[in-house]
Scaffold this motif. Structure first.
Motif, PDB file in Angstrom:
ATOM      1  N   UNK A 225      83.939 -67.033 -33.776  1.00 20.90           N
ATOM      2  CA  UNK A 225      84.172 -67.340 -32.363  1.00 20.90           C
ATOM      3  C   UNK A 225      84.294 -66.056 -31.542  1.00 20.90           C
ATOM      4  N   UNK A 226      85.081 -65.111 -32.037  1.00 23.06           N
ATOM      5  CA  UNK A 226      85.338 -63.904 -31.239  1.00 23.06           C
ATOM      6  C   UNK A 226      84.127 -62.979 -31.194  1.00 23.06           C
ATOM      7  N   UNK A 227      83.425 -62.836 -32.317  1.00 24.47           N
ATOM      8  CA  UNK A 227      82.192 -62.038 -32.293  1.00 24.47           C
ATOM      9  C   UNK A 227      81.163 -62.717 -31.387  1.00 24.47           C
ATOM     10  N   UNK A 228      81.235 -64.035 -31.321  1.00 24.70           N
ATOM     11  CA  UNK A 228      80.369 -64.783 -30.402  1.00 24.70           C
ATOM     12  C   UNK A 228      80.583 -64.354 -28.959  1.00 24.70           C
ATOM     13  N   UNK A 229      81.839 -64.061 -28.596  1.00 26.62           N
ATOM     14  CA  UNK A 229      82.126 -63.598 -27.227  1.00 26.62           C
ATOM     15  C   UNK A 229      81.489 -62.232 -26.973  1.00 26.62           C
ATOM     16  N   UNK A 230      81.517 -61.373 -27.999  1.00 27.37           N
ATOM     17  CA  UNK A 230      80.874 -60.050 -27.868  1.00 27.37           C
ATOM     18  C   UNK A 230      79.375 -60.237 -27.647  1.00 27.37           C
ATOM     19  N   UNK A 231      78.793 -61.164 -28.405  1.00 29.41           N
ATOM     20  CA  UNK A 231      77.341 -61.399 -28.293  1.00 29.41           C
ATOM     21  C   UNK A 231      76.980 -61.887 -26.890  1.00 29.41           C
ATOM     22  N   UNK A 232      77.746 -62.827 -26.359  1.00 27.83           N
ATOM     23  CA  UNK A 232      77.461 -63.348 -25.015  1.00 27.83           C
ATOM     24  C   UNK A 232      77.603 -62.227 -23.988  1.00 27.83           C
ATOM     25  N   UNK A 233      78.708 -61.477 -24.071  1.00 29.28           N
ATOM     26  CA  UNK A 233      78.960 -60.422 -23.080  1.00 29.28           C
ATOM     27  C   UNK A 233      77.925 -59.306 -23.176  1.00 29.28           C
ATOM     28  N   UNK A 323      84.624 -73.682 -36.491  1.00 27.10           N
ATOM     29  CA  UNK A 323      84.093 -72.476 -35.843  1.00 27.10           C
ATOM     30  C   UNK A 323      85.163 -71.617 -35.195  1.00 27.10           C
ATOM     31  N   UNK A 324      86.403 -71.914 -35.402  1.00 31.28           N
ATOM     32  CA  UNK A 324      87.439 -71.094 -34.762  1.00 31.28           C
ATOM     33  C   UNK A 324      88.314 -71.948 -33.878  1.00 31.28           C
ATOM     34  N   UNK A 325      89.433 -71.396 -33.530  1.00 29.44           N
ATOM     35  CA  UNK A 325      90.435 -72.133 -32.791  1.00 29.44           C
ATOM     36  C   UNK A 325      90.057 -72.215 -31.329  1.00 29.44           C
ATOM     37  N   UNK A 326      90.164 -73.402 -30.776  1.00 30.13           N
ATOM     38  CA  UNK A 326      89.925 -73.561 -29.340  1.00 30.13           C
ATOM     39  C   UNK A 326      90.883 -74.619 -28.816  1.00 30.13           C
TER      40      UNK A 326
END
Ligand code: ADP
Ligand code: MG
Length: 330
Positions: A225-233, A323-326
């Motif tokens: 989930x968190x690496x996903x945020x890096x990818x989007x940004x 996929x991670x905590x939300x």
């Protein structure tokens, strides 16, 4: 003062604030006016940017209700210092908004003790807050600073960059799994329990990564989930080598390799740093962080496209069940 009053008879609101102030007292340059007025007054050095973040812990959501209060105090600050670390910031000040079911002196003393232990270790001054009655919930605001323009952000990962992570992954999620399925906190090994209760914010590592990492994030909701945020940004994709994920000895003892890998990919609450940098510098930076007292492991690469994929040794995609905590999902 907040609207909901503390209902317990043990301490008045102001006696409670005094107790917190006494137990967290310390000196730090730059606090022109701390606890006691309507707001704190803080000196900022020229050429530095203020870095601000806030995070809430709710009892039963972010920590088990039977967690010792000292650990809750530590964790409430730790999760915020972790956000500052991910920005490459030097922590300086904190504010504490505390909602308590009762003005219980023992709880407050232990809570403040745990908070103060971590605050002192990082030279953080508690400069204000709020105290109110209600279901147990803690909001900490942390303030730090960086040289202007030097902060690490989620944007900036490039195709070809290596992906690294500090420490080990999955321990806190492993501890939570054992505590909730195998008989409560008593059923969890001390090493795993400590990773859930008293996470280590990677402040020194964050400072060492300034001018080195192209992007950085702390792993609070799970690596994918968190690496996903890096990818989007950053406008890129990422590939993780699932077999390269750093798992602690304690996790390996209690979980089989497949479960361990899943916890490392999607478990939350690790508070490790995940960062990217040009592939050619990975080995050097692992050495640099080692020097700063923090292990780091290369776990994958930034690729063209979008999204995060974890691959096993044969190149097959590994899909964890979660996929991670939300919050607010189902
Ligand atoms: P006000 O009514 O002006 O908002 P309060 O009576 O809530 O002020 O708080 C008095 C002082 O104590 C303020 O400086 C505030 O920042 C501080 N304070 C209140 N609660 C806390 C807390 N839980 N931790 C640290 N400081 C606190
Ligand atoms: Mg006021």
């Amino acid at each position: 003062m907040a609207r909901g009053r503390i209902t317990g008879t043990a301490l008045s609101e102001f006696a409670l604030i005094d107790r917190i102030r006494e137990r967290t007292a310390g000196t730090r340059r730059g606090v022109a006016l701390g606890i006691g007025d309507d707001a704190a007054l803080l000196d900022l050095a020229p050429g530095r940017q203020l870095v601000a973040c806030t995070d809430t812990l709710v009892a039963g959501v972010h920590f088990l209700v039977d967690t010792p209060p000292a650990h809750v105090g530590w964790k409430a600050l730790a999760v915020n210092l972790s956000d500052l670390a991910a920005m490459g910031a030097e922590p300086a000040w904190a504010l504490l908004a505390l909602t308590l079911p009762q003005a219980d002196a023992a709880f407050v003393d232990q809570f403040a003790g745990g908070f103060a232990e971590l605050a002192r270790a990082h030279g953080v001054a508690l400069v204000g807050g709020d105290t109110t009655g209600g279901p147990l919930s803690i909001t900490v605001t942390a303030l730090g600073n960086v040289p202007t323009g030097a902060a690490l952000t989620r944007a900036g990962a490039h195709v070809g960059d290596a992906i690294l992570v500090t420490g080990t992954l999955g321990d806190a999620a492993g501890a939570l799994r054992l505590a909730t399925t195998a008989g409560g906190r008593m059923a969890v090994d001390a090493a795993l329990l400590a990773r859930m209760d008293r996470p280590t914010p990677r402040v020194a590592a964050g400072l060492a990564l300034r001018g080195v990492a192209t992007a950085c994030i702390d792993v609070s909701d799970g690596l994918l989930a968190d690496l996903g945020h890096v990818c989007v940004a950053s406008g890129v994709g990422a590939e993780i080598d699932a077999d390269a994920l750093p798992l602690s000895a304690a996790l390996r003892v209690r979980f089989d390799p497949v479960e361990g890998r899943e916890l490392a990919l999607s478990g939350g609450d690790d508070y490790e740093l995940c960062f990217t940098l040009p592939g050619g510098r990975a080995a050097e930076v692992v050495g640099l962080l080692d020097h700063a007292g923090c292990a780091a492991t290369r776990i994958g690469r930034i690729v063209a496209g979008a999204g995060v994929r974890a691959l096993d040794a044969r190149g097959k995609v590994v899909t964890p069940r979660h996929m991670g905590w939300e919050h607010f999902s189902q």
